[in-house]
Design a protein around this motif. Structure first.
Motif, PDB file in Angstrom:
ATOM      1  N   GLY A 117     -15.315   1.863   4.812  1.00 10.58           N
ATOM      2  CA  GLY A 117     -14.425   2.768   4.089  1.00 10.58           C
ATOM      3  C   GLY A 117     -13.346   3.415   4.924  1.00 10.58           C
ATOM      4  N   HIS A 118     -13.246   3.061   6.202  1.00 10.78           N
ATOM      5  CA  HIS A 118     -12.230   3.681   7.060  1.00 10.78           C
ATOM      6  C   HIS A 118     -10.811   3.289   6.645  1.00 10.78           C
ATOM      7  CE1 HIS A 118     -15.416   5.160   9.528  1.00 10.78           C
ATOM      8  NE2 HIS A 118     -15.749   3.971  10.020  1.00 10.78           N
ATOM      9  N   HIS A 119     -10.661   2.062   6.167  1.00 17.50           N
ATOM     10  CA  HIS A 119      -9.326   1.620   5.755  1.00 17.50           C
ATOM     11  C   HIS A 119      -8.859   2.394   4.530  1.00 17.50           C
ATOM     12  CE1 HIS A 119      -6.397  -1.306   3.896  1.00 17.50           C
ATOM     13  NE2 HIS A 119      -5.930  -1.192   5.117  1.00 17.50           N
ATOM     14  N   ASP A 120      -9.763   2.613   3.581  1.00 21.83           N
ATOM     15  CA  ASP A 120      -9.406   3.394   2.392  1.00 21.83           C
ATOM     16  C   ASP A 120      -9.004   4.813   2.779  1.00 21.83           C
ATOM     17  OD1 ASP A 120      -9.976   1.242   0.755  1.00 21.83           O
ATOM     18  OD2 ASP A 120     -12.052   1.858   0.429  1.00 21.83           O
ATOM     19  N   ALA A 121      -9.763   5.401   3.702  1.00 20.33           N
ATOM     20  CA  ALA A 121      -9.435   6.752   4.161  1.00 20.33           C
ATOM     21  C   ALA A 121      -8.091   6.775   4.876  1.00 20.33           C
ATOM     22  CB  ALA A 121     -10.536   7.286   5.082  1.00 20.33           C
ATOM     23  N   LEU A 122      -7.818   5.727   5.670  1.00 13.65           N
ATOM     24  CA  LEU A 122      -6.546   5.650   6.375  1.00 13.65           C
ATOM     25  C   LEU A 122      -5.390   5.518   5.388  1.00 13.65           C
ATOM     26  CD1 LEU A 122      -4.783   5.340   8.897  1.00 13.65           C
ATOM     27  CD2 LEU A 122      -5.394   2.911   8.948  1.00 13.65           C
ATOM     28  N   ILE A 123      -5.559   4.706   4.352  1.00 16.95           N
ATOM     29  CA  ILE A 123      -4.515   4.551   3.337  1.00 16.95           C
ATOM     30  C   ILE A 123      -4.186   5.898   2.702  1.00 16.95           C
ATOM     31  CG2 ILE A 123      -3.964   3.543   1.092  1.00 16.95           C
ATOM     32  CD1 ILE A 123      -3.761   1.612   3.434  1.00 16.95           C
TER      33      ILE A 123
ATOM     34  N   SER B 158      -1.039  -5.388   8.856  1.00 18.08           N
ATOM     35  CA  SER B 158      -0.291  -4.838   9.987  1.00 18.08           C
ATOM     36  C   SER B 158       0.271  -3.455   9.690  1.00 18.08           C
ATOM     37  CB  SER B 158       0.850  -5.790  10.374  1.00 18.08           C
ATOM     38  OG  SER B 158       0.345  -7.012  10.849  1.00 18.08           O
ATOM     39  N   LYS B 159       0.808  -3.269   8.491  1.00 16.49           N
ATOM     40  CA  LYS B 159       1.453  -1.994   8.184  1.00 16.49           C
ATOM     41  C   LYS B 159       0.441  -0.879   7.973  1.00 16.49           C
ATOM     42  CE  LYS B 159       5.582  -3.791   8.259  1.00 16.49           C
ATOM     43  NZ  LYS B 159       5.181  -5.152   8.644  1.00 16.49           N
ATOM     44  N   SER B 160      -0.744  -1.210   7.441  1.00 13.89           N
ATOM     45  CA  SER B 160      -1.735  -0.169   7.186  1.00 13.89           C
ATOM     46  C   SER B 160      -2.653   0.066   8.374  1.00 13.89           C
ATOM     47  CB  SER B 160      -2.571  -0.516   5.944  1.00 13.89           C
ATOM     48  OG  SER B 160      -3.200  -1.777   6.101  1.00 13.89           O
ATOM     49  N   LEU B 161      -2.858  -0.941   9.214  1.00 12.61           N
ATOM     50  CA  LEU B 161      -3.677  -0.755  10.411  1.00 12.61           C
ATOM     51  C   LEU B 161      -2.784  -0.559  11.631  1.00 12.61           C
ATOM     52  CD1 LEU B 161      -6.643  -3.259   9.933  1.00 12.61           C
ATOM     53  CD2 LEU B 161      -6.701  -0.766   9.855  1.00 12.61           C
ATOM     54  N   MET B 162      -2.324  -1.658  12.189  1.00 11.24           N
ATOM     55  CA  MET B 162      -1.448  -1.584  13.367  1.00 11.24           C
ATOM     56  C   MET B 162      -0.710  -2.908  13.488  1.00 11.24           C
ATOM     57  SD  MET B 162      -4.456  -1.846  16.276  1.00 11.24           S
ATOM     58  CE  MET B 162      -5.631  -0.780  15.428  1.00 11.24           C
ATOM     59  N   PRO B 163       0.597  -2.878  13.761  1.00 10.15           N
ATOM     60  CA  PRO B 163       1.365  -4.124  13.874  1.00 10.15           C
ATOM     61  C   PRO B 163       0.851  -5.049  14.962  1.00 10.15           C
ATOM     62  CG  PRO B 163       2.837  -2.238  13.679  1.00 10.15           C
ATOM     63  CD  PRO B 163       1.456  -1.685  13.881  1.00 10.15           C
ATOM     64  N   GLY B 164       0.372  -4.476  16.066  1.00  5.21           N
ATOM     65  CA  GLY B 164      -0.070  -5.299  17.176  1.00  5.21           C
ATOM     66  C   GLY B 164      -1.364  -6.046  16.924  1.00  5.21           C
ATOM     67  N   LEU B 165      -2.086  -5.683  15.869  1.00  7.48           N
ATOM     68  CA  LEU B 165      -3.354  -6.349  15.576  1.00  7.48           C
ATOM     69  C   LEU B 165      -3.134  -7.779  15.094  1.00  7.48           C
ATOM     70  CD1 LEU B 165      -6.429  -5.965  15.404  1.00  7.48           C
ATOM     71  CD2 LEU B 165      -6.114  -5.262  13.021  1.00  7.48           C
ATOM     72  N   ARG B 166      -2.005  -8.030  14.412  1.00  5.86           N
ATOM     73  CA  ARG B 166      -1.670  -9.359  13.886  1.00  5.86           C
ATOM     74  C   ARG B 166      -2.796  -9.913  13.023  1.00  5.86           C
ATOM     75  NH1 ARG B 166       2.500  -8.381  13.334  1.00  5.86           N
ATOM     76  NH2 ARG B 166       2.877 -10.506  12.637  1.00  5.86           N
ATOM     77  N   MET B 167      -3.113  -9.220  11.943  1.00  5.69           N
ATOM     78  CA  MET B 167      -4.156  -9.666  11.035  1.00  5.69           C
ATOM     79  C   MET B 167      -3.583  -9.777   9.634  1.00  5.69           C
ATOM     80  SD  MET B 167      -7.285 -10.673  11.083  1.00  5.69           S
ATOM     81  CE  MET B 167      -7.811 -10.037  12.675  1.00  5.69           C
ATOM     82  N   GLY B 168      -3.587 -10.976   9.094  1.00  3.75           N
ATOM     83  CA  GLY B 168      -3.060 -11.203   7.758  1.00  3.75           C
ATOM     84  C   GLY B 168      -3.888 -12.249   7.036  1.00  3.75           C
ATOM     85  N   PHE B 169      -3.387 -12.670   5.877  1.00  6.23           N
ATOM     86  CA  PHE B 169      -4.123 -13.664   5.098  1.00  6.23           C
ATOM     87  C   PHE B 169      -3.176 -14.315   4.102  1.00  6.23           C
ATOM     88  CE2 PHE B 169      -4.463  -9.489   3.236  1.00  6.23           C
ATOM     89  CZ  PHE B 169      -4.174  -9.681   1.890  1.00  6.23           C
TER      90      PHE B 169
ATOM     91  N   GLU C 221       0.809  -1.222   0.000  1.00  7.25           N
ATOM     92  CA  GLU C 221       0.000   0.000   0.000  1.00  7.25           C
ATOM     93  C   GLU C 221       0.840   1.271   0.000  1.00  7.25           C
ATOM     94  OE1 GLU C 221      -3.080  -0.027  -0.399  1.00  7.25           O
ATOM     95  OE2 GLU C 221      -4.062  -1.714   0.580  1.00  7.25           O
ATOM     96  N   THR C 222       2.170   1.160   0.069  1.00  9.91           N
ATOM     97  CA  THR C 222       3.008   2.349   0.252  1.00  9.91           C
ATOM     98  C   THR C 222       3.775   2.708  -1.017  1.00  9.91           C
ATOM     99  OG1 THR C 222       4.790   0.982   1.170  1.00  9.91           O
ATOM    100  CG2 THR C 222       3.249   1.977   2.733  1.00  9.91           C
TER     101      THR C 222
END
Length: 501
Positions: free
Chosen positions: A382-388, A334-345, A307-308
């Protein structure tokens, strides 16, 4: 106080009174009974242990005499405030040398099949956020995160109509809403067309990669890794096979050459190569896929930081060009939300996903349901898109500031990453010792990451490549970048002058 802390064995040679003292001392020294905390009354303890109250009282009085307990009038006994001071000496004296401790008599060197603690890893200060100049990679700037939006999604996830989504044991299933959002919003950005049955939610990309390696890598397999490359992945492979093949990189990514001969797997980070930030060219991607098809090999793609990209549109993932199901794709939020969330796929052929799902069930069943549902809502609203978009603006500004500051203070040491990322890979003069520089910088409030650990052969880099380091900018405010690099320049110059360079 938990009752399981207190038990005695009547068959032991030691007296009940000594056992009570040992039991309490052990609990106090281990921190299970912290300083100042009350201990059960003599009546309660005697009832729990099925011993006489007098036996308990004598044990308490002996511990009070040794300084472990304090007696408070009409209140009972409390753990002494200075119980840990000189603890081992008092423990030996109070029990005649027989105090139970947490010391293990097992020879773990003989028992352990693997020793991952001995591997070389990237290390970072746990309190990095307290440093004024944290040029650290992979951490987030809390000031950029929309905490109000996240709180709202969390509140919605707690709605009674969705309780089953986060209170039930899903066994080996994922939150269908999250899979839908990954399918609809995340993968299309990477050019990946996949069925929902080809998607598995994981505890970050690292968890996905570990499970893939556990299922696929045999001791006889040869695994190609980028060199320099991602140390954690190299270490994961090293626990599965001794046949790790370091492959050099150039300006287009991992080299397709004689190093790959006989390899069964290739691990690559094509979007932003770890740690150099090189983006693999379209020609090199086609070449790598053709090699995999010709040699019946598999490619493991870690698509971190996709995303960067600040120059143009994000480059389609290597997986998007895969026509034979040879690319196993690991992604992360992790990089776009928060590293501590530990969410991947992970995205892979259905048969492999089925086995990964079964393996995940044996490990931890599924990622926490509440986290999955909150992330689902964050994406859907849409919060993730806005955060990106917000991260793009902030990171691009920091990217430019760091690039210009490096040109000013460290001319020729670093190249601008072609498409972005959140760090710069820096190569100083051969005489530079970045391990010593890191130590000096920490004392001055600056965190840098020496790059020596990124090379595969520890012997080859023992006295070489100490002049590489990485500077991240995702967690440092833009206004601190230039002052921090100026101070780092002073430290590096001082070291080089002292060496006559």
């Amino acid at each position: 106080m938990r009752e399981t802390l207190f038990q005695v064995e009547r068959q032991q040679m030691t007296s009940l009174q000594v056992q009570i003292r040992e039991m309490l001392v052990s609990a106090m020294l281990s921190g299970q009974m912290p300083a100042g905390s009350p201990i059960p009354s003599t009546r309660t303890m005697a009832k729990r242990l099925k011993v006489s109250r007098n036996t308990v009282m004598l044990a308490y009085q002996a511990l009070a005499a040794d300084g472990y307990l304090q007696s408070r009038e009409r209140s009972g006994f409390y753990v002494s405030e200075d119980v840990r001071r000189g603890a081992m000496e008092r423990a030996t004296a109070s029990s005649g040398g027989g105090v139970a401790t947490n010391h293990s008599t097992v020879d773990w060197n003989k028992r352990l099949r693997l020793t991952p603690a001995s591997q070389r890893n990237i290390t970072k200060p746990a309190n990095w956020h307290e440093y004024p100049y944290p040029f650290i990679y992979g951490q987030a700037d809390a000031a950029l995160f929309p905490i109000a939006a996240w709180r709202d999604c969390t509140r919605q996830a707690m709605n009674r109509k969705w309780m089953d989504a986060w209170t039930s044991d899903l066994y080996n299933e994922d939150d269908p809403m999250l899979v839908e959002q990954i399918y609809q919003r995340i993968l299309p950005r990477r050019g990946i067309m996949a069925d929902k049955e080809q998607i598995l939610v994981t505890l970050g990309a690292q968890n996905a990669l570990y499970m893939v390696a556990s299922l696929l890598i045999k001791p006889t397999d040869k695994v190609a890794v980028e060199d320099p490359g991602y140390p954690d992945m190299r270490n994961i492979f090293a626990m599965k096979t001794k046949n790790i093949v370091p492959v050099p990189i150039d300006g287009e990514g991992i080299c397709i050459d004689e190093h790959l001969k006989g390899c069964n797997f290739v691990f690559t980070t094509p979007s932003h190569q770890f740690p150099t930030n090189i983006t693999m060219s379209a020609d090199r991607r086609r070449e790598l896929l053709a090699w995999a098809e010709e040699n019946d090999a598999l490619i493991i793609e870690d698509d971190y930081e996709f995303e960067t990209n600040y120059n143009g549109e994000p480059t389609p993932a290597l997986k998007s060009r895969d026509r034979e199901g040879r690319v196993i794709y690991a992604g992360s939020l992790s990089k776009s939300l928060m590293p501590g969330l530990r969410m991947g796929f992970v995205v892979a052929p259905k048969q492999l996903i089925g086995e990964l799902r079964a393996l995940r069930r044996l490990m931890f069943r599924h990622p926490p349901g509440n986290n999955q549902r909150v992330v689902s809502l964050f994406l859907a609203l849409g919060h993730h898109d806005a955060l990106i978009n917000r991260l793009h603006k902030a990171y691009q500004a920091r990217w430019k500031t760091m690039g210009s500051a490096l040109e000013e203070y460290f001319p020729g040491w670093a190249k601008w990453p072609g498409f972005g990322g959140t760090s710069f890979w820096v190569e100083g003069p051969a005489a530079l010792d970045t391990n010593a520089l890191q130590t000096a910088a920490l004392e001055d409030g600056i965190i840098i990451e020496p790059g020596q650990v990124c090379w595969a052969d520890p012997q080859a880099v023992k006295n070489e490549r100490t002049n590489y380091f990485r500077l991240g900018f995702s967690s440092i405010p833009e206004e601190r970048i230039r002052p921090g690099l100026e101070r780092l320049h002073e430290l590096a110059s001082r070291q080089l002058r002292g060496q006559g360079s």
